[in-house]
Scaffold this motif. Structure first.
Motif, PDB file in Angstrom:
ATOM      1  N   LYS A   1       0.823  -1.061  -0.013  1.00 30.38           N
ATOM      2  CA  LYS A   1       0.253   0.053   0.197  1.00 30.38           C
ATOM      3  C   LYS A   1       1.539   1.193   0.081  1.00 30.38           C
ATOM      4  CE  LYS A   1      -4.217  -2.351   2.308  1.00 30.38           C
ATOM      5  NZ  LYS A   1      -4.584  -2.195   3.727  1.00 30.38           N
TER       6      LYS A   1
ATOM      7  N   GLU B   1       1.483   1.391  -3.290  1.00 30.64           N
ATOM      8  CA  GLU B   1       0.639   1.987  -4.346  1.00 30.64           C
ATOM      9  C   GLU B   1       0.429   3.704  -4.255  1.00 30.64           C
ATOM     10  OE1 GLU B   1      -2.095  -0.692  -3.164  1.00 30.64           O
ATOM     11  OE2 GLU B   1      -1.095  -2.476  -4.676  1.00 30.64           O
ATOM     12  N   LYS B   2       0.550   3.729  -3.015  1.00 35.83           N
ATOM     13  CA  LYS B   2       0.073   5.509  -2.598  1.00 35.83           C
ATOM     14  C   LYS B   2       1.469   6.574  -2.522  1.00 35.83           C
ATOM     15  CE  LYS B   2      -3.794   4.109   0.903  1.00 35.83           C
ATOM     16  NZ  LYS B   2      -5.006   4.167   1.295  1.00 35.83           N
TER      17      LYS B   2
ATOM     18  N   ASP C   1       3.972   8.741  -4.134  1.00 30.88           N
ATOM     19  CA  ASP C   1       4.215   9.302  -5.295  1.00 30.88           C
ATOM     20  C   ASP C   1       6.185  10.066  -5.923  1.00 30.88           C
ATOM     21  OD1 ASP C   1       1.364   9.662  -6.101  1.00 30.88           O
ATOM     22  OD2 ASP C   1       1.325  11.121  -4.811  1.00 30.88           O
TER      23      ASP C   1
END
Length: 179
Positions: free
Chosen positions: A88, A91-92, A94
């Protein structure tokens, strides 16, 4: 999320207490300064992880004239959730900075899954850039606007190229097994 990954990683290594984790966190990366991590925020994350059953108090150390120290351990549920939290995080995230706690704990996850996540991010950055790189041609205005448009375009162009370069470098290092 990254604070919880760091807490769980420390508990994967052995039982620990919040103050010591905060000290170790500050040595790893001065996250307490970068993210304004306070003791109350750290204790909040410990409470949240406890509430979800990922960690538990295994000992209370009593010292004279000092507050009690709660020593925590990771639970079986926490060990199972730990890799999911790392996925996660990627995935989150940047930026490379967002991935640092995950990279530090990459041994607990499937590297090919991390590569897939990062390659999707790279594809997304390319797609977003294709949509926006010519925005200056679509905006009309006076000379001052033109200067601003060029400045903004150059800034985002450089930033996007920089991000892509380091994300691609990271993918290559993971694929080569160097990370």
């Amino acid at each position: 999320m990254s604070i919880q990954v760091f807490i769980l990683s420390k508990l994967m290594e052995g039982n620990n207490y919040p103050y010591k984790v905060k000290k170790e966190l500050s040595e790893f990366i001065p996250l307490d300064k970068l993210t304004r991590l306070t003791e109350s925020k750290l204790y909040y994350h410990f409470e949240s992880l406890t509430k979800h059953g990922y960690i538990e108090v295994v000992e209370v150390i009593k010292e004279e004239h000092r507050p009690d120290k709660q020593v925590f351990a990771i639970t079986d549920k926490g060990r199972k959730e730990f890799p999911q939290k790392i996925y996660k995080l990627f995935e989150k995230g940047d930026s490379i900075r967002d991935f640092l706690p995950g990279l530090e704990n990459i041994k607990y996850v499937d590297r090919s899954k991390i590569v897939e996540i990062l390659e999707r991010k790279i594809d997304g950055i390319h797609a977003d850039w294709e949509k926006t790189k010519d925005f200056g041609k679509r905006v009309k205005g006076d000379h001052n606007n033109e200067t601003i448009i060029h400045f903004v375009r150059d800034y985002f162009s450089t930033r996007t190229e920089h991000t892509l370069h380091w994300m691609e470098e990271l993918v290559n290092l993971i694929k080569e097994g160097k990370i």
